[in-house]
Design an enzyme around this catalytic site. Structure first.
Site, PDB file in Angstrom:
ATOM      1  N   TYR A  60     -12.298  -1.185   5.941  1.00  0.00           N
ATOM      2  CA  TYR A  60     -11.830   0.256   5.620  1.00  0.00           C
ATOM      3  C   TYR A  60     -11.932  -0.410   4.620  1.00  0.00           C
ATOM      4  CZ  TYR A  60      -8.125   0.811   1.942  1.00  0.00           C
ATOM      5  OH  TYR A  60      -7.522   1.496   0.593  1.00  0.00           O
ATOM      6  N   SER A  75     -10.833   3.821  -3.124  1.00  0.00           N
ATOM      7  CA  SER A  75     -10.463   2.130  -3.735  1.00  0.00           C
ATOM      8  C   SER A  75     -10.998   1.576  -4.477  1.00  0.00           C
ATOM      9  CB  SER A  75     -10.359   1.521  -1.487  1.00  0.00           C
ATOM     10  OG  SER A  75     -10.344   0.493  -2.177  1.00  0.00           O
TER      11      SER A  75
HETATM   12  P1  NDP Z   1       1.427   3.534   2.254  1.00  0.00           P
HETATM   13  O1  NDP Z   1       1.255   2.725   3.482  1.00  0.00           O
HETATM   14  O2  NDP Z   1       2.703   3.500   1.364  1.00  0.00           O
HETATM   15  O3  NDP Z   1       1.708   5.021   3.133  1.00  0.00           O
HETATM   16  C1  NDP Z   1      -0.125   5.174   3.654  1.00  0.00           C
HETATM   17  C2  NDP Z   1       0.918   6.880   3.775  1.00  0.00           C
HETATM   18  O4  NDP Z   1       0.024   7.509   4.858  1.00  0.00           O
HETATM   19  C3  NDP Z   1       2.126   6.906   4.404  1.00  0.00           C
HETATM   20  O5  NDP Z   1       2.466   8.209   4.595  1.00  0.00           O
HETATM   21  C4  NDP Z   1       1.221   6.917   6.277  1.00  0.00           C
HETATM   22  O6  NDP Z   1       2.811   7.854   6.729  1.00  0.00           O
HETATM   23  C5  NDP Z   1       0.374   7.937   6.034  1.00  0.00           C
HETATM   24  N1  NDP Z   1      -0.527   8.098   7.229  1.00  0.00           N
HETATM   25  C6  NDP Z   1      -1.010   6.950   7.418  1.00  0.00           C
HETATM   26  N2  NDP Z   1      -2.001   7.196   8.774  1.00  0.00           N
HETATM   27  C7  NDP Z   1      -1.649   8.161   9.114  1.00  0.00           C
HETATM   28  C8  NDP Z   1      -2.240   9.136  10.282  1.00  0.00           C
HETATM   29  N3  NDP Z   1      -2.825   8.846  11.600  1.00  0.00           N
HETATM   30  N4  NDP Z   1      -2.097  10.260  10.069  1.00  0.00           N
HETATM   31  C9  NDP Z   1      -0.570  10.903   9.504  1.00  0.00           C
HETATM   32  N5  NDP Z   1      -0.453   9.589   8.417  1.00  0.00           N
HETATM   33  C10 NDP Z   1      -0.178   8.669   8.083  1.00  0.00           C
HETATM   34  O7  NDP Z   1      -0.205   3.495   1.567  1.00  0.00           O
HETATM   35  P2  NDP Z   1      -0.471   3.786   0.169  1.00  0.00           P
HETATM   36  O8  NDP Z   1       0.507   5.042  -0.729  1.00  0.00           O
HETATM   37  O9  NDP Z   1      -0.474   2.250  -0.829  1.00  0.00           O
HETATM   38  O10 NDP Z   1      -2.095   3.677   0.025  1.00  0.00           O
HETATM   39  C11 NDP Z   1      -2.489   5.683   0.081  1.00  0.00           C
HETATM   40  C12 NDP Z   1      -3.845   5.601   0.129  1.00  0.00           C
HETATM   41  O11 NDP Z   1      -3.968   4.932  -0.877  1.00  0.00           O
HETATM   42  C13 NDP Z   1      -5.080   4.710   1.606  1.00  0.00           C
HETATM   43  O12 NDP Z   1      -5.386   5.904   1.804  1.00  0.00           O
HETATM   44  C14 NDP Z   1      -4.582   3.799   0.872  1.00  0.00           C
HETATM   45  O13 NDP Z   1      -6.522   3.085   1.467  1.00  0.00           O
HETATM   46  C15 NDP Z   1      -4.976   3.907  -0.911  1.00  0.00           C
HETATM   47  N6  NDP Z   1      -5.359   3.072  -1.927  1.00  0.00           N
HETATM   48  C16 NDP Z   1      -4.112   1.881  -1.720  1.00  0.00           C
HETATM   49  C17 NDP Z   1      -4.055   1.156  -2.475  1.00  0.00           C
HETATM   50  C18 NDP Z   1      -3.289  -0.202  -3.272  1.00  0.00           C
HETATM   51  O14 NDP Z   1      -3.057  -0.593  -3.766  1.00  0.00           O
HETATM   52  N7  NDP Z   1      -1.656   0.262  -2.214  1.00  0.00           N
HETATM   53  C19 NDP Z   1      -4.969   0.632  -3.266  1.00  0.00           C
HETATM   54  C20 NDP Z   1      -6.167   1.795  -2.880  1.00  0.00           C
HETATM   55  C21 NDP Z   1      -6.020   2.397  -1.996  1.00  0.00           C
HETATM   56  P3  NDP Z   1       3.568   7.900   8.193  1.00  0.00           P
HETATM   57  O15 NDP Z   1       3.638   6.395   7.967  1.00  0.00           O
HETATM   58  O16 NDP Z   1       4.672   8.466   8.232  1.00  0.00           O
HETATM   59  O17 NDP Z   1       2.276   7.927   9.596  1.00  0.00           O
END
Ligand code: NDP
Length: 258
Positions: free
Chosen positions: A161, A148
């Protein structure tokens, strides 16, 4: 060597944690389009099934596993299920994540802290270990961690985070050093501000000031789209990156260099 075939993922098996969400879904579909069999992991079965249908439309074998990555006892059976159904894992993307916008350490609770560290860091260690055990047997593998902008900067609003994402940068380097002799490359992607469910609150009136600051600071002048991570993801998952390890590639519209 054909430069296009460098990016070919045919006969590769990829696991994308959080593959039903914004960035994970794009990476999973990008890998499948490049020829890989793909397993996605998430907690929400409805979201899992939706993305699974999209994956299968691309014609590659795919599965979706319902799993909470913070429940450690589920991780080894999940990896085993992927290998039983799709074959040995070649590519692991540690993408699943949550954020706790607590307002800072004075407001942060131990529970909020633990939930973020468990998903964003501890599960990355656990799952990478399982994947690496399998990859070392074959002398091939690609592990991609999702960092990130907070792998570089502090966050007064979400310290757990930022702590986890900073640790991801170091864990990526450490695993890269350890696993390079086994033919495994470990890299990370640091997305800038990407339009997904995670960042949706920033696009509401409540956080308009933060939203405007982000756009102003991002030289590209806009939010990134999840699909804009696919190119870097496929590069790091493919033979095109066989001599690239321990790095974190920013995909941020220039946010970090301003
Ligand atoms: P979303 O909220 O769209 O996706 C998050 C995903 O993580 C979902 O598929 C969710 O699935 C899954 N998830 C969360 N907790 C768990 C768990 N305990 N077990 C299994 N699955 C889990 O977010 P993003 O796509 O934005 O984020 C993806 C990654 O990118 C993250 O690591 C985030 O920190 C990182 N990121 C995002 C940025 C952004 O601007 N969007 C910037 C920088 C980094 P479900 O709900 O089904 O559990």
């Amino acid at each position: 060597m054909n430069s296009i075939s460098l990016f070919d993922l045919s006969r590769r098996v990829a696991v994308v944690t959080g593959g039903n969400g914004g960035i994970g879904r794009s990476l999973a579909l990008g890998f499948a389009a490049a020829g890989a069999s793909v397993a996605i992991i998430g907690r929400n079965e409805e979201k899992n099934q939706r993305v699974l249908s999209e994956l299968r439309e691309l014609g590659q074998p795919a599965i979706a596993l319902r799993l909470d990555l913070s429940q450690r006892e589920g991780l080894a059976p999940a990896m085993q299920k992927v290998e039983d159904e799709l074959g040995p894992v070649d590519i692991l993307v540690n993408n699943a994540g949550i954020v706790s916008i607590s307002g800072g350490i004075l407001q942060e609770t131990a529970e909020g802290w633990d939930a973020v560290i468990e998903t964003q860091l501890n599960a990355v260690f656990q799952f990478s270990k399982l994947a690496a055990q399998s990859m070392t047997e074959r002398g091939y593998g690609k592990i991609i961690n999702i960092g990130s902008m907070y792998s570089y900067f502090g966050s007064g609003l979400a310290p757990s985070y930022s702590a986890a994402k900073g640790a991801i940068a170091q864990l990526t380097k450490s695993m890269a050093v350890e696993l390079a002799p086994h033919g495994i490359q470990v890299n990370a992607i640091a997305p800038g501000w990407i339009q997904t469910d995670m960042t949706a609150p920033i696009r509401t009136d409540d956080l308009k000031e933060m939203h405007d600051e982000i756009i102003l600071r991002t030289p590209a002048g806009r939010w990134g789209q999840p699909d804009e991570l696919i190119g870097t993801g496929v590069f790091l998952a493919s033979s095109a990156s066989d001599f690239v390890t321990g790095t974190m590639i920013r995909v941020d519209g220039g946010y970090a260099v301003r």
